[in-house]
Design an enzyme around this catalytic site. Structure first.
Site, short mmCIF file in Angstrom:
data_model
loop_
_atom_site.label_atom_id
_atom_site.label_comp_id
_atom_site.label_asym_id
_atom_site.label_seq_id
_atom_site.Cartn_x
_atom_site.Cartn_y
_atom_site.Cartn_z
N CYS A 84 0.84 -1.21 0.08
CA CYS A 84 -0.06 -0.06 0.01
C CYS A 84 1.00 1.24 0.17
O CYS A 84 2.12 1.28 0.40
CB CYS A 84 -1.01 0.12 1.28
SG CYS A 84 -2.15 1.53 0.97
N TYR A 114 -4.26 2.64 11.43
CA TYR A 114 -5.41 1.73 12.00
C TYR A 114 -5.75 0.59 10.98
O TYR A 114 -6.53 -0.21 11.46
CB TYR A 114 -6.79 2.25 12.47
CG TYR A 114 -7.33 3.10 11.33
CD1 TYR A 114 -7.77 2.44 10.11
CD2 TYR A 114 -7.62 4.54 11.37
CE1 TYR A 114 -8.33 3.15 9.01
CE2 TYR A 114 -8.18 5.32 10.33
CZ TYR A 114 -8.61 4.50 9.09
OH TYR A 114 -9.13 5.39 8.26
N SER A 139 -12.06 4.94 0.66
CA SER A 139 -11.89 5.34 1.94
C SER A 139 -11.73 6.77 2.09
O SER A 139 -10.65 7.37 1.66
CB SER A 139 -10.68 4.44 2.12
OG SER A 139 -11.02 3.21 2.09
N ARG A 175 -4.78 8.84 7.83
CA ARG A 175 -4.67 8.47 6.56
C ARG A 175 -3.59 9.11 5.86
O ARG A 175 -3.90 10.12 5.27
CB ARG A 175 -5.95 8.35 5.93
CG ARG A 175 -6.99 7.70 6.56
CD ARG A 175 -8.39 7.48 5.66
NE ARG A 175 -8.00 6.57 4.37
CZ ARG A 175 -7.66 5.21 4.53
NH1 ARG A 175 -8.02 4.33 5.57
NH2 ARG A 175 -7.67 4.46 3.30
N CYS A 224 -22.36 -7.89 5.90
CA CYS A 224 -21.88 -9.28 6.46
C CYS A 224 -22.04 -9.26 8.25
O CYS A 224 -22.60 -10.24 8.70
CB CYS A 224 -20.69 -10.00 6.02
SG CYS A 224 -19.20 -9.02 6.48
N ASP A 234 -11.65 -11.89 5.37
CA ASP A 234 -10.40 -11.12 5.55
C ASP A 234 -10.09 -10.71 6.63
O ASP A 234 -8.93 -10.12 6.99
CB ASP A 234 -10.21 -10.06 4.46
CG ASP A 234 -11.28 -8.95 4.69
OD1 ASP A 234 -12.35 -9.51 5.45
OD2 ASP A 234 -11.13 -7.80 4.41
N CYS A 274 -27.85 -13.00 23.28
CA CYS A 274 -28.16 -12.69 22.11
C CYS A 274 -29.51 -13.20 21.72
O CYS A 274 -30.24 -12.86 20.90
CB CYS A 274 -27.20 -12.97 20.96
SG CYS A 274 -25.53 -11.86 21.32
N CYS A 307 -32.32 -11.44 22.91
CA CYS A 307 -32.44 -10.08 22.65
C CYS A 307 -33.30 -9.62 21.88
O CYS A 307 -33.75 -10.23 20.58
CB CYS A 307 -31.01 -9.58 22.18
SG CYS A 307 -30.89 -7.68 21.68
N CYS A 320 -22.05 -4.32 20.90
CA CYS A 320 -23.40 -4.64 21.31
C CYS A 320 -24.36 -3.58 21.87
O CYS A 320 -25.32 -3.38 21.58
CB CYS A 320 -23.52 -5.98 22.22
SG CYS A 320 -25.12 -6.29 22.86
#
Length: 417
Positions: A24, A30, A130, A142, A262, A284, A324, A327, A356
């Site tokens: 990169c 981060y 981004s 960044r 996801c 990933d 959960c 919940c 959460c």
């Protein structure tokens, strides 16, 4: 066998390419994957042509009418335009007739020029940029390898995309320097006419070391307060003017449809992450030896997908904490991301998601207005369905909206006589 294993079968396999491995040209402090520090390996690493040809050929044979490619990094544009021109030629070469091919590419935007923009437009690439907010916020984290901010370079790349008419969205990492500035972020998005936004809460971890717990850079409460205030700005009396992916995922749940993210879906997607050397992984966030499926240069695709490690990985998401299961908001987050469940014990993926409490703050804050918006959309859809001349279900038949209720107890009342 879990519902995730069963329901994953009809969906196309999503392939995420670590296009140039960890290389990169930025040194974002981060980043959970790249360790290049803004100084990419020379020469930049890409998948060898023979291996690329072998995998795309196999993948297209099992595509069943839809092939989904995501290009990430590191910074994928370091691979160069000729590399991607070769990729689309292989996609066309091996695609069965009538196959719908989609390419999505996540980039820091700094390398986009007129040639890249023309290519993206020609081949209908969806581009993710981004961008963490206005210049002072963005340039805090960044930066380039020399320590300079990247904001101006990103905005230049965005200009090229807009000039070419390329579809793009904005990915904003929410960290300690913007989590308390939702008003400033939303004003910036409106000022720049950004139409599609996605948030990711910031955390420090390394995907190559998934067995180690991560350090989170914002608290669940900070993230919850951020989401609540951003939602207030977004809602606009039930007529939102921009798309914010997390908010729309909550709306999708109220419309009885699966989430796109996801993190908040019932199951992890059936996905394969490919490194440049052909090593394959299920996600990933889990690029380590424990979760390695094999290598596409040595094993056929169907063999990799049948590995026990893949089966075990798909079981993590539905194996939620008992809290959960009880919940009231489970339908919206489905227990969150397994990667975020090991913040107390690295060997236990059944803890509650670290965020959460923040999710609950947001869901409670937004629920009534989201339900109003969902009901309005259902009514509009029902009217359109009726106008089309299609027969309505019987009173005791399942409702068309997918709620599982009888028609008389659901959308029948939404039809204007």
């Amino acid at each position: 066998m879990s519902a995730c294993i069963l329901t994953s079968r009809p969906h196309p396999l999503h392939v995420m390419w670590k296009t140039v491995s960890e290389d990169c040209n930025l040194a974002c402090d981060y980043c959970y994957y790249s360790t290049a520090g803004g100084h990419p390996h020379q020469p930049v690493r890409v998948m060898e042509p023979a291996l690329l040809d072998r995998f795309i050929s196999q993948y297209m044979k099992r595509s069943s009418g839809q092939a989904v490619f995501s290009w990430q990094g590191g910074e994928p544009l370091l691979a160069g335009l000729p590399y991607f021109e070769h990729v689309v030629s292989l996609q066309a070469k091996y695609a069965p007739p009538h196959t719908m091919i989609s390419n999505a590419l996540q980039t820091n935007g700094t390398l986009i020029n007129e040639s890249w923009a023309r290519f993206f437009k020609r081949y209908h690439f969806l581009i993710g940029i981004s961008l963490d907010g206005p210049e002072p916020i963005h340039d805090t984290h960044r930066i380039t390898g020399s320590g300079k901010g990247s904001f101006d370079l990103v905005m230049r790349g965005l200009h090229h995309l807009e000039q070419a008419g390329v579809e793009y969205n904005i990915l904003t990492v929410i960290h300690e320097d913007n989590v308390k500035k939702p008003d400033e972020l939303m004003a910036f998005y409106h000022e720049q006419n950004f139409a599609f936004i996605q948030f990711i809460p910031c955390m420090d971890f390394v995907s190559q070391q998934s067995g180690m717990s991560g350090r989170f850079r914002i608290t669940p409460e900070e993230y919850g307060e951020f989401l609540c205030r951003t939602f207030d700005l977004w809602y606009n009396d039930g007529l939102p003017e921009v798309s914010i992916r997390m908010f729309e995922n909550m709306l999708l749940a109220l419309l009885h449809r699966p989430a796109e993210l996801c993190v908040h879906n019932l199951c992890c997607p059936k996905m394969m992450v490919l490194e440049t050397n052909g090593d394959a992984y299920p996600c990933d966030f889990f690029i380590d030896e424990e979760h390695k499926l094999g290598n596409v240069g040595q094993d056929d695709l169907d063999v990799l997908l049948a590995k026990q490690v893949y089966h075990d990985f798909l079981q993590m998401k539905p194996n939620v904490n008992e809290a959960c299961r009880k919940c009231e908001y489970l339908q919206f987050c489905h227990g969150g991301c397994p990667r975020n469940r090991n913040w107390l014990d690295v060997n236990d993926r059944t803890e509650v998601d670290y965020f959460c409490r923040g999710y609950k703050m947001f869901y409670a804050h937004a629920y009534d207005r989201m339900e109003t918006l969902a009901n309005r959309i259902k009514a509009e859809q029902m009217q359109e369905y009726r106008k089309s001349g299609n027969p309505l279900p019987g009173r005791n038949d399942p409702c068309l909206c997918g709620s599982g209720k009888k028609f008389k107890n659901c959308c029948q009342s939404r039809i204007r006589v």
